[in-house]
Design a protein around this motif. Sequence first.
Motif, PDB file in Angstrom:
ATOM      1  N   TRP A 224    -121.190   3.831  43.393  1.00  0.00           N
ATOM      2  CA  TRP A 224    -120.008   3.116  42.922  1.00  0.00           C
ATOM      3  C   TRP A 224    -118.811   4.040  42.744  1.00  0.00           C
ATOM      4  O   TRP A 224    -117.669   3.598  42.761  1.00  0.00           O
ATOM      5  CB  TRP A 224    -120.315   2.416  41.593  1.00  0.00           C
ATOM      6  N   GLY A 225    -119.066   5.336  42.554  1.00  0.00           N
ATOM      7  CA  GLY A 225    -117.966   6.267  42.378  1.00  0.00           C
ATOM      8  C   GLY A 225    -117.070   6.380  43.595  1.00  0.00           C
ATOM      9  O   GLY A 225    -115.915   6.806  43.485  1.00  0.00           O
ATOM     10  N   TRP A 226    -117.579   6.024  44.769  1.00  0.00           N
ATOM     11  CA  TRP A 226    -116.795   6.098  45.999  1.00  0.00           C
ATOM     12  C   TRP A 226    -116.013   4.811  46.264  1.00  0.00           C
ATOM     13  O   TRP A 226    -115.208   4.764  47.189  1.00  0.00           O
ATOM     14  CB  TRP A 226    -117.716   6.370  47.193  1.00  0.00           C
TER      15      TRP A 226
ATOM     16  N   ARG B 277    -114.767  -2.672  42.598  1.00  0.00           N
ATOM     17  CA  ARG B 277    -115.848  -2.716  41.609  1.00  0.00           C
ATOM     18  C   ARG B 277    -115.641  -3.887  40.647  1.00  0.00           C
ATOM     19  O   ARG B 277    -116.596  -4.580  40.278  1.00  0.00           O
ATOM     20  CB  ARG B 277    -115.906  -1.398  40.830  1.00  0.00           C
TER      21      ARG B 277
ATOM     22  N   ALA C  12    -118.167   0.667  35.229  1.00  0.00           N
ATOM     23  CA  ALA C  12    -118.740   2.009  35.341  1.00  0.00           C
ATOM     24  C   ALA C  12    -118.836   2.439  36.798  1.00  0.00           C
ATOM     25  O   ALA C  12    -119.261   1.669  37.665  1.00  0.00           O
ATOM     26  CB  ALA C  12    -120.113   2.044  34.689  1.00  0.00           C
ATOM     27  N   ALA C  13    -118.448   3.677  37.057  1.00  0.00           N
ATOM     28  CA  ALA C  13    -118.457   4.214  38.419  1.00  0.00           C
ATOM     29  C   ALA C  13    -119.531   5.282  38.523  1.00  0.00           C
ATOM     30  O   ALA C  13    -119.260   6.474  38.515  1.00  0.00           O
ATOM     31  CB  ALA C  13    -117.095   4.780  38.777  1.00  0.00           C
ATOM     32  N   THR C  14    -120.783   4.850  38.600  1.00  0.00           N
ATOM     33  CA  THR C  14    -121.901   5.785  38.708  1.00  0.00           C
ATOM     34  C   THR C  14    -122.516   5.697  40.093  1.00  0.00           C
ATOM     35  O   THR C  14    -122.521   4.638  40.724  1.00  0.00           O
ATOM     36  CB  THR C  14    -122.974   5.457  37.656  1.00  0.00           C
ATOM     37  N   GLY C  15    -123.051   6.809  40.554  1.00  0.00           N
ATOM     38  CA  GLY C  15    -123.718   6.826  41.851  1.00  0.00           C
ATOM     39  C   GLY C  15    -122.763   6.468  42.969  1.00  0.00           C
ATOM     40  O   GLY C  15    -121.623   6.942  43.045  1.00  0.00           O
TER      41      GLY C  15
ATOM     42  N   GLU D 134    -111.704   1.042  42.177  1.00  0.00           N
ATOM     43  CA  GLU D 134    -111.972   0.233  40.989  1.00  0.00           C
ATOM     44  C   GLU D 134    -111.702  -1.260  41.199  1.00  0.00           C
ATOM     45  O   GLU D 134    -112.484  -2.094  40.725  1.00  0.00           O
ATOM     46  CB  GLU D 134    -111.168   0.742  39.799  1.00  0.00           C
TER      47      GLU D 134
END
Length: 526
Positions: free
Chosen positions: A328-330, A336, A323-326, A333
């Motif tokens: 983590w979206g920057w 992550r 999941a790429a929230t907050g 992948e």
Amino acid sequence: MGPVTTAVPPLLPVVEQTRIDRWRDALLASPRGSRLWRWLAPLLVTVVAAVLRLIDLGNPHQLVFDETYYVKDSWSQWVLGYPSTWPDGADASFVAGDTDVFTGIGSYVVHPPLGRILIGAGMALLGPDSATGWRISAAVFGTATVLLVYLLAHTLTRSIPFATVASGLIAIDGLGIVLSRISLLDIFLTFFVVLTFWFVALDHRRTADRLRAAIAALPGERHTWGPVLWNRPWLVAAGAAAGAATAVKWSGLYVLAAVGLYAVITDALARRRAGIDQWPMDAVRQGLASFVLLVPVAVVVYVASWSGWLFTTGGWMRGTPVAATGIWGWIPEPLRQLWAYHQEMYNFHVGLVTPHSYASPAWQWPLLIRPTSMYWHQDQTGVNGCALPTGCTEAISSIANPIIWWAGVAASLYLLVRFVVVRDGRFALVLTGLAATYVPWLLYPERTIFQFYTVAMLPFLVLALAFALRDVARGVKDASRASGQVLVLVFLGLCLVISAFWYPVWAGLPVPYEFWRLHNWLPTWI
């Protein structure tokens, strides 16, 4: 009446030279002799270490102990960029020379990649179908570790005899020999740990001189603040080496933390000695700079070791969405996924409580209670070339030379007491190395861990032992200097004899069963 002269007593007691002192001076006193032995001593010790580690390296031609994991994982990682799973019965196929039967499906491994990369490089060089190829990298790095111990010891003392004794002890010690003759990760970890501390020793020596010169150049007699030193290439190198150690096993993180703390404390004390009024806060300023020099490069080296996993798509968890929230979206992948993989690795390590017959909690390690049996095999006379009348027993036990080990443990306690008394920074560095490689394991008494992990402690134990032997050689209490030197020579000779006695059981040589039994000094050594 002529002038009366009075003899002035010397400030220090006159030390009467012994025969050994005169022999040493004859070898080292002249510039030519000193230059010769500066090169010859480390060369001879390294050659001895290489012979003990390389001779008959391919014996046994079997996957020994955890080689069943590391050898196959290393080869698939070398070929694919990531470790792959293997089908049932792959050990037999691999030993028979069918080395490419991996499935190509990412395997869940719980250690970083650098050690496997180095093992794979040796296999690529000499062939994955050769047991020598499996183990050549371990042997080379184990031999290089002996040379590094020499360099570290010489950097600390500027003494060729001291460095020769310290490195000679680890050259003939069984723990270092066995871990250099079997393809596990720990010898690579040890190499990078010693490399880190050598770089730290070089940085300390260089920085102390530069700090004194920089403060002397400041105007005035008293100084509120000292200079912040950024030009510290050896500290950057130490960070890179500690990052490499962590990229072999996560226990390298303790080394990174330990040398960082050592750098901060020694910088603070140097500023206090230099008369800096605000030396505690000045040390904080320098500490922040040291952090920038030490830690980021370690992170870069560590992440770079994962490049094969990051730039391919078949590794474990590479296809798992994260999941790429907050924030983590920057983050890309693959990074992550790498973080999620590390969370799984961490959960594995902290929850590893699987029973094992050779498990040994860290409190047992100084006592050498439960060394790990890596390999044991018996043949009757005439089978597999056995020519001994009572049959052949082949064993590989990762036990240290008991005399070196127990004396090293005692010497470490002695060095701790000496440090409290004399506050010698060299003792502090050795004790820091011991603390970083031993104390953290005491925090996990339930974990499944093994005595052979202590190979990372071994360089610091022999350094402590060399310091203790040096004090004995100088004469202690009522013993003369000559008696102390004889005692040291007898001890070193005993270490050599014990190593010769144990070498067949370290190298897996065929011996009579009764001879193998003679090595089981404690019931727990079987």
